[in-house]
Design a protein around this motif. Structure first.
Motif, mmCIF file in Angstrom:
data_model
loop_
_atom_site.group_PDB
_atom_site.id
_atom_site.type_symbol
_atom_site.label_atom_id
_atom_site.label_comp_id
_atom_site.label_asym_id
_atom_site.label_seq_id
_atom_site.Cartn_x
_atom_site.Cartn_y
_atom_site.Cartn_z
ATOM 1 N N TYR A 38 0.831 -1.063 -0.074
ATOM 2 C CA TYR A 38 0.001 -0.034 -0.054
ATOM 3 C C TYR A 38 0.942 1.110 0.033
ATOM 4 C CZ TYR A 38 -3.850 3.052 1.953
ATOM 5 O OH TYR A 38 -4.760 3.839 2.234
ATOM 6 N N ARG A 95 -9.936 -0.676 -0.525
ATOM 7 C CA ARG A 95 -9.064 -1.301 -1.183
ATOM 8 C C ARG A 95 -8.404 -2.711 -0.502
ATOM 9 N NH1 ARG A 95 -4.535 3.238 -2.494
ATOM 10 N NH2 ARG A 95 -3.844 1.736 -3.785
ATOM 11 N N PHE A 123 -5.727 -5.708 -0.471
ATOM 12 C CA PHE A 123 -4.041 -5.812 -1.006
ATOM 13 C C PHE A 123 -3.632 -7.502 -0.662
ATOM 14 C CE2 PHE A 123 -4.253 -1.406 0.202
ATOM 15 C CZ PHE A 123 -3.429 -0.970 -0.919
ATOM 16 N N GLN A 149 -5.062 6.281 5.434
ATOM 17 C CA GLN A 149 -3.710 5.503 5.914
ATOM 18 C C GLN A 149 -3.269 5.597 7.290
ATOM 19 O OE1 GLN A 149 -1.128 7.788 3.203
ATOM 20 N NE2 GLN A 149 -2.752 7.653 1.399
ATOM 21 N N ALA A 158 -8.829 0.737 3.730
ATOM 22 C CA ALA A 158 -8.124 -0.403 3.069
ATOM 23 C C ALA A 158 -7.986 -1.386 4.136
ATOM 24 C CB ALA A 158 -6.607 0.235 2.688
#
Lengths: 136, 86
Positions: free
Chosen positions: A50, B6, B8, B57, B73
């Motif tokens: 990320y 998101r 990952f 974040q 995320a």
């Protein structure tokens, strides 16, 4: 300087960033892809991250080092993508007025990075692939 | 509001996509978002307690209240061990 990149990296990316007049010691760390991981033979590793958050976390680590060891300079570059055995995944350089702080801070940087950096690795070997950290 | 979440690494592969849109009332909590996400991607549910959730974040708690435009995320555990990305 704190960056996440897609191309080959080396100590030359971080060393000049921390050289300065008041530093009496520079310690560097270079993390490479190893052939054997927990008994498995590895062909290559895929690093996925990320990116924006990872760069923010690297800056945070530099800040933590300054809080703990005072006047230091830190540079870290982490690579993403497909890495062959022997290739460099992460490079760190820390400069400090004296060697003790430089050694300790560089060690801290790599250990901390392993804990908090939102970058994941998939080890691919002859017996398949595993995302490290996801359990057996 | 519709939030883009998101995904990952292992989570991206399990879900078969890197981004999922989840509909949630404004001010809805992270936990509520996850429950809705698990309906869309049940493959992720077994990892509920192992994941961390980043909002703009920063890792936030299950009770964190989300707003329109937040960047969310799901973070799988990292290789270094602990799952809490503080």
């Amino acid at each position: 300087m704190f960056k996440v990149v897609d191309s080959q990296i080396g100590l030359g990316d971080v060393l000049p960033q921390v050289e300065e007049e008041y530093g009496g010691a520079i310690v560097t760390f270079s993390g490479t892809v190893r052939r054997l991981s927990r008994g498995r033979r590895i062909d290559y590793i895929e690093y996925e991250g990320y990116r924006e958050m990872a760069e923010a976390k690297l800056r945070q680590i530099g800040e933590e080092i300054r809080q703990k060891w005072g006047e230091t300079k830190t540079a870290i570059v982490h690579r993403l993508g497909h890495l062959q055995v022997g290739e460099v995944a992460v490079v760190i350089a820390v400069s400090a007025p004296h060697r003790r702080e430089a050694f300790e801070a560089c060690r801290y940087a790599i250990e901390r990075l392993k804990e908090i950096l939102p970058i994941w690795k998939k080890e691919v070997g002859e017996d398949g692939s595993t995302w490290v950290g996801m359990g057996p | 509001m519709v939030l883009k979440v998101r995904l990952f690494a292992a989570f991206r592969e399990l879900a078969g996509r890197g981004e999922v849109e989840v509909d949630l009332p404004d001010g809805g909590e992270v936990e509520q978002l996850l429950q809705r996400l698990f309906l869309l991607c049940p493959q992720l549910q077994p990892y509920h307690r192992a994941m961390a959730v980043a909002v703009n974040q920063r890792v936030e708690s299950w009770q964190y209240q989300l707003r329109a435009g937040d960047e969310v995320a799901l973070l799988p555990p990292v290789s270094g061990g602990r799952s809490a990305h503080v």
